[in-house]
Design an enzyme around this catalytic site. Structure first.
Site, PDB file in Angstrom:
ATOM      1  CB  SER A 117     -50.652  34.934 -60.989  1.00 33.34           C
ATOM      2  OG  SER A 117     -50.162  35.709 -59.926  1.00 33.34           O
ATOM      3  CE1 TYR A 141     -55.051  34.053 -58.219  1.00 30.12           C
ATOM      4  CE2 TYR A 141     -52.924  35.022 -57.645  1.00 30.12           C
ATOM      5  CZ  TYR A 141     -53.958  34.852 -58.535  1.00 30.12           C
ATOM      6  OH  TYR A 141     -53.922  35.484 -59.757  1.00 30.12           O
ATOM      7  CE  LYS A 145     -54.788  32.545 -61.665  1.00 33.29           C
ATOM      8  NZ  LYS A 145     -55.701  32.498 -62.842  1.00 33.29           N
TER       9      LYS A 145
END
Length: 322
Positions: A117, A141, A145
């Site tokens: 991402s 988050y 990643k």
């Protein structure tokens, strides 16, 4: 070569399945269906329902389907939720990946494509983000990643596995109504949800250091994302220059949240002024991609503009409501 696609019944995953299956690549899907829908999958594509946290399940799937390559998309992906529930995100996104990689190594999988991402960049120090821009995630988050990329690359180097990490920018649109985004985590469906309810779209902060004060993002059509996966998967399988690849997937064009809401209102015919509310934790001010590396290496380039993304998503939403 059979490809296992984790999260293949989800919004992005089902588009990747469609692109690869239509190109003649044998695929099998693993999905726990917590956010996926089996009706998104072509009838000829096998679906194995289960979680990447279950090693016994993965061992069986990899063995029975003679899997040689993996496209890993299964993950939790809401930035705000990750701030509230970091342990959930580390368990699902990092521990799940570790279990999957361990199973892949044991099964002799030769290629591994990881869904990463643009959140790994945080708020970048440059106007346009290249793959060499320093990683500085702002949310749990984004941290998961980043850690996932490290784990994939380290495993690939140690085991001789060809790997690629694809850093998505903001995904929108649909290739066909049946594959539409039914969640409300991304901007376009979030705005649709508000407009359909007769409520003003929300802008989370208008005091960012951008031209109109709202966040600027690089929006990319999900069909372009899927085609990029196909191109990279084939490069990994070919063995040509495949080993430790990292690619941005974007259009190289920034659009502000306020501009997107204005365009959505124009396309849908809903003229409701947006409402400004507090910033969301973990949201960077501006993230715009350079996709030059993918264009140079594989000849890939996005083919859909922002209008096409919104129009296709709106058509799908109307179709779902009869």
């Amino acid at each position: 070569m059979t490809w296992l696609i984790t999260g293949g019944a989800g919004y992005i995953g089902s588009h990747v399945v469609k692109s690869m299956a239509e190109a003649g690549e044998p695929v099998v899907v693993v999905d726990d269906l917590s956010g996926g829908d089996p009706r998104r999958l072509p009838g000829q594509v096998p679906l194995e329902r289960g979680t990447v946290l279950d090693r016994t399940f993965l061992d069986r799937v990899l063995r029975e389907h003679a899997v040689e390559g993996i496209v890993h998309l299964a993950a939790k992906k809401a930035v705000g939720e990750s701030v509230e529930k970091p342990l959930l995100y580390y368990r699902e996104n990092v521990t799940g990946l570790q279990v999957l990689l361990d199973a892949a190594v044991s099964a002799g999988v030769s290629s591994f494509l990881f869904s990463s991402s643009a959140s790994v960049y945080g708020t970048p120090p440059t106007e346009v983000v290249t793959e060499d821009t320093p990683l500085a995630p702002l949310s749990p988050y984004g941290e998961t990643k980043t850690a996932g990329e490290w784990m994939v690359r380290a495993t690939g180097r140690a085991q001789g596995m060809a790997t690629a990490c694809l850093r998505y920018f903001n995904v929108a649109g649909t290739a066909e109504p049946a594959l539409a985004d039914t969640g409300v985590f991304n901007l376009v469906p979030m705005v649709f949800e508000r407009l359909d309810a007769g409520l003003p779209p929300l802008i989370f902060g208008d005091d960012y250091p951008t031209p109109d004060g709202t966040c600027v993002r690089d929006y990319i059509h999900v069909a372009d994302i899927a085609d990029a996966h196909l191109a990279v998967a084939r490069r990994l399988a070919s063995g040509r220059g495949a080993g430790d690849l990292v690619y941005n997937i974007g259009r190289g064009e920034g659009v502000s949240v306020r501009e997107m809401i204005r365009l959505i209102a124009e396309i849908t015919g809903h003229e409701i002024a947006p409402e400004v509310t507090d910033r969301r934790p973990g949201d960077p001010a501006k993230v715009v991609a350079s996709a030059d590396r993918l264009a140079t290496d594989l000849g890939w380039k996005a083919s859909h503009d922002v209008h096409a993304m919104i129009a296709s998503a709106w058509e799908a939403r109307r179709a779902s409501r009869g």
